[in-house]
Design a protein around this motif. Structure first.
Motif, PDB file in Angstrom:
ATOM      1  N   SER A 232      -4.852   7.027  -2.750  1.00 46.02           N
ATOM      2  CA  SER A 232      -3.706   7.270  -1.872  1.00 46.02           C
ATOM      3  C   SER A 232      -4.155   7.809  -0.521  1.00 46.02           C
ATOM      4  O   SER A 232      -3.662   7.381   0.530  1.00 46.02           O
TER       5      SER A 232
ATOM      6  N   ASN B  88       1.713   6.593  -6.852  1.00 41.46           N
ATOM      7  CA  ASN B  88       0.664   7.477  -7.385  1.00 41.46           C
ATOM      8  C   ASN B  88       1.104   8.931  -7.373  1.00 41.46           C
ATOM      9  O   ASN B  88       0.883   9.677  -8.338  1.00 41.46           O
TER      10      ASN B  88
ATOM     11  N   GLN C 226       0.829  -1.209   0.000  1.00 39.40           N
ATOM     12  CA  GLN C 226       0.000   0.000   0.000  1.00 39.40           C
ATOM     13  C   GLN C 226       0.859   1.253   0.000  1.00 39.40           C
ATOM     14  O   GLN C 226       0.541   2.237  -0.687  1.00 39.40           O
TER      15      GLN C 226
ATOM     16  N   ARG D 164       2.080   1.867  -3.435  1.00 32.72           N
ATOM     17  CA  ARG D 164       1.047   2.446  -4.289  1.00 32.72           C
ATOM     18  C   ARG D 164       0.871   3.936  -4.016  1.00 32.72           C
ATOM     19  O   ARG D 164       0.681   4.733  -4.949  1.00 32.72           O
ATOM     20  N   VAL D 165       0.934   4.344  -2.747  1.00 32.10           N
ATOM     21  CA  VAL D 165       0.753   5.760  -2.408  1.00 32.10           C
ATOM     22  C   VAL D 165       1.868   6.594  -3.028  1.00 32.10           C
ATOM     23  O   VAL D 165       1.616   7.592  -3.729  1.00 32.10           O
TER      24      VAL D 165
ATOM     25  N   LEU E 261      -2.664  12.368   4.333  1.00 29.18           N
ATOM     26  CA  LEU E 261      -2.011  12.807   3.109  1.00 29.18           C
ATOM     27  C   LEU E 261      -2.399  14.258   2.895  1.00 29.18           C
ATOM     28  O   LEU E 261      -3.584  14.573   2.727  1.00 29.18           O
TER      29      LEU E 261
ATOM     30  N   ILE F 192       3.219  12.844   3.296  1.00 28.06           N
ATOM     31  CA  ILE F 192       2.593  11.657   3.895  1.00 28.06           C
ATOM     32  C   ILE F 192       3.031  11.606   5.350  1.00 28.06           C
ATOM     33  O   ILE F 192       4.230  11.594   5.644  1.00 28.06           O
TER      34      ILE F 192
END
Length: 462
Positions: free
Chosen positions: A427, A359, A352, A355-356, A438, A452
Motif C-alpha cells: 500500500s 488492504n 491500485q 488495493r490500498v 501513507l 492516505i
C-alpha cells in the motif's frame, strides 16, 4: 620492504633513534671536550710537581714532561704569585683562551661545535683550577690538532654505537610489530577475502580473537557487518525465490480465475434478484484478481507498475471495498461506516487505490476479529487546495510496538500473528507511486487511524 607496515616501521624506528642520538651527541661531544681539556690541566699539574721538588731540572726532562702532558707551557699561580713552571717554544700565536673553572652548558656546546668545524691547527690557552686546591689556578697552552682528532674519533664511535643500537632496537620492534599487529591484520584480511568468496556462508564470518583492543574492535565491527550482510543476502535470496513462486502461482491462478470469469458471465443472466445484485460485485472482484495476476506475470519483480491515472468516483470505490469486507465479517460484531462526500472524485489509478483501501480495511478487520471485541471501521475523505485526504479509522486494539517499528517493511511489519506485513508495504509503495504518502496518524487502545494523502498537483488528469 617499503610497502609493508613492518618494513616502514623498521625504517622509521632507525631514523627516530638516530635523531634522538644526534640530539644527545651535541652535549655529549661538548662534555668530551671539557673532560679532554681538564685532563690536560691535570697532566700539566702533575708535570709541574717535578719542578716544585727541584727548582732546576734537566731540559730533556722538561721537554719530556711537556710532551707527556701534550702542552707547550704550564703556568701555576700559588699565593698570588704567577709562576711559569714549564715552558717550550710556541709555534703560533695564541688564538683563543678558554676558562674551564665554571663554564656554562651553552658555552661548552658552542665551543665544542666551533672546534669540530674549525679544521685549522691553532694554539689555545686553557685555564682551570688545580686539583686538590694545589694553587689558585693553572693554565696551559696547547694546540687544537690532537683535541679535534680526539673529538672526531669519539664522535665516530658514538655514531657507530648509535647506529648499532638503532638497528638492534628497530629489529626487536620489527619482530614485535609483526607479532602484535601485522599478523592479526593479515588474519583479518584473510577472513575478508574468504568471506568475499562466499558471503552467504555463515561459517566464513570472522570470530574476534585479537588481544589488542583496537584490533578487536575492528574485528567485532567486521563481524557485525558480515553478519548483517549475510542475513540480508539470505533474505534477498528468499525474496527472489518467493518472487519466482508467486509468478508460478499467479500463472496458474490466472487460468483458474479466467475460467471462473466465464462462469460469472453466465451467472449474470440469472433472474434471481439476489444473484443479480451480487453478480456484478463478484465479476468485479474476479476481474481485479485476473488483472493482478497478469501484472505480476508481466513485471516479474517487486516494483509495482506506474499508476494509470484517471478520475475516480471515490464513494463507489469505497463502497465496493466495504461490501467485500462485510461478506468476510459473518456474525461478528463489526460495523462499517462511510463518510465520502457525494460526487468527490480523486485522480488516481482505480485498481491500485482499491488495493490500498482494501488492504487497510482488511488489516483493521482481521485485527478486530482477532481481538474478539466488537468495533467499527470507518472510511472518510475530504479535500483541500493541495491534496485529497482519505482516512481509514477503526476502534480496534491498536498496533503492537514491533509493528510500529517496521510498519512498512515487508515480512517485518505484520500487525497480527502469521501476518507477512506485505499489505502495508504494498500500500505504501502504491501511494508513493501516486506522489503521495501513507501515514499512521495515531494508534493505541482507542483504535488506529491511517491517512492516505494524494496530491492534486498541476498535471492534467489522464
Amino acid at each position: 620492504m617499503l610497502n609493508t607496515l613492518s618494513g616502514r616501521f623498521l625504517i622509521l624506528t632507525i631514523i627516530f633513534v638516530m635523531l634522538a642520538e644526534v640530539l644527545i651527541f651535541v652535549p655529549s661531544i661538548a662534555r668530551f671536550r671539557q673532560d679532554y681539556l681538564l685532563s690536560r690541566l691535570e697532566r700539566a699539574q702533575i708535570a709541574s710537581l717535578a719542578l716544585l721538588a727541584d727548582d732546576m731540572i734537566d731540559m730533556d726532562l722538561e721537554e719530556e714532561l711537556l710532551r707527556n702532558a701534550e702542552v707547550y707551557n704550564v703556568v701555576l699561580r700559588r699565593n698570588e704569585v704567577r709562576q711559569l713552571m714549564l715552558s717550550s717554544p710556541i709555534p703560533n700565536p695564541i688564538a683563543a683562551t678558554y676558562d674551564m673553572r665554571d663554564p656554562t652548558a651553552g658555552l661548552l656546546i658552542r665551543d665544542a661545535v666551533m672546534q669540530l668545524l674549525d679544521r685549522e691547527d691553532r694554539v689555545i690557552r686553557v685555564i682551570g683550577a688545580p686539583v686538590l686546591e694545589a694553587g689558585l689556578l693553572i693554565e696551559v697552552t696547547m694546540d687544537t690538532k690532537g683535541l679535534r682528532m680526539a673529538m672526531v674519533d669519539y664522535g665516530v664511535r658514538v655514531l657507530v654505537l648509535s647506529a648499532v643500537i638503532s638497528a638492534f632496537t628497530a629489529f626487536l620492534l620489527f619482530i614485535a610489530v609483526r607479532a602484535i599487529l601485522v599478523k592479526p591484520i593479515k588474519g583479518v584480511v584473510g577472513y575478508m577475502q574468504s568471506y568475499a568468496a562466499a558471503p552467504e556462508d555463515a561459517r566464513r564470518i570472522i570470530q574476534p580473537t585479537a588481544g589488542v583492543r583496537e584490533l578487536r574492535e575492528a574485528e567485532e565491527a567486521l563481524q557485525t557487518l558480515q553478519t548483517e550482510l549475510t542475513a540480508s543476502l539470505k533474505q534477498k535470496e528468499r525474496l527472489a525465490q518467493l518472487g519466482g513462486a508467486v509468478a508460478k502461482v499467479s500463472h496458474d491462478l490466472r487460468n483458474i480465475l479466467t475460467s471462473a470469469q466465464l462462469f460469472t458471465d453466465r451467472i449474470e443472466t440469472s433472474e434471481d434478484p439476489l444473484v443479480s445484485r451480487l453478480a456484478p460485485k463478484l465479476v468485479g472482484s474476479i476481474t481485479r484478481a485476473v488483472n493482478l495476476c497478469e501484472s505480476t506475470l508481466a513485471f516479474g519483480q517487486a516494483e509495482e507498475p506506474p499508476p494509470k491515472l484517471s478520475q475516480v468516483m471515490l464513494a463507489d470505490l469505497v463502497s465496493d471495498v466495504v461490501d467485500s469486507e462485510r461478506l468476510a465479517v459473518g456474525e461478528f460484531d463489526l460495523s462499517f461506516a462511510e463518510d465520502i462526500p457525494a460526487g468527490l472524485t480523486v485522480r488516481a489509478d482505480p485498481e491500485q487505490l482499491f488495493r490500498v483501501i482494501s488492504n487497510l480495511v482488511r488489516n483493521a478487520r482481521q485485527a478486530i476479529i482477532a481481538s474478539g471485541q466488537g468495533a467499527e471501521i470507518a472510511v472518510a475523505a475530504r479535500e483541500d487546495e493541495d491534496a485529497w485526504l482519505i482516512e481509514v479509522r477503526d476502534t480496534g486494539p491498536g498496533l503492537p510496538p514491533k509493528a510500529q517499528e517496521h510498519l512498512f517493511t515487508p515480512f517485518q511489519g505484520g500487525t497480527r500473528k502469521g501476518g507477512s506485513g506485505l499489505g502495508l508495504a504494498i500500500s505504501s509503495e502504491l501511494v508513493r507511486g501516486h506522489g503521495g504518502d501513507l501515514l499512521l496518524k495515531e494508534t493505541g487502545s482507542a483504535g488506529t487511524c491511517f491517512e492516505i494523502c494524494l496530491p492534486k498537483g498541476d498535471v492534467a488528469a489522464i
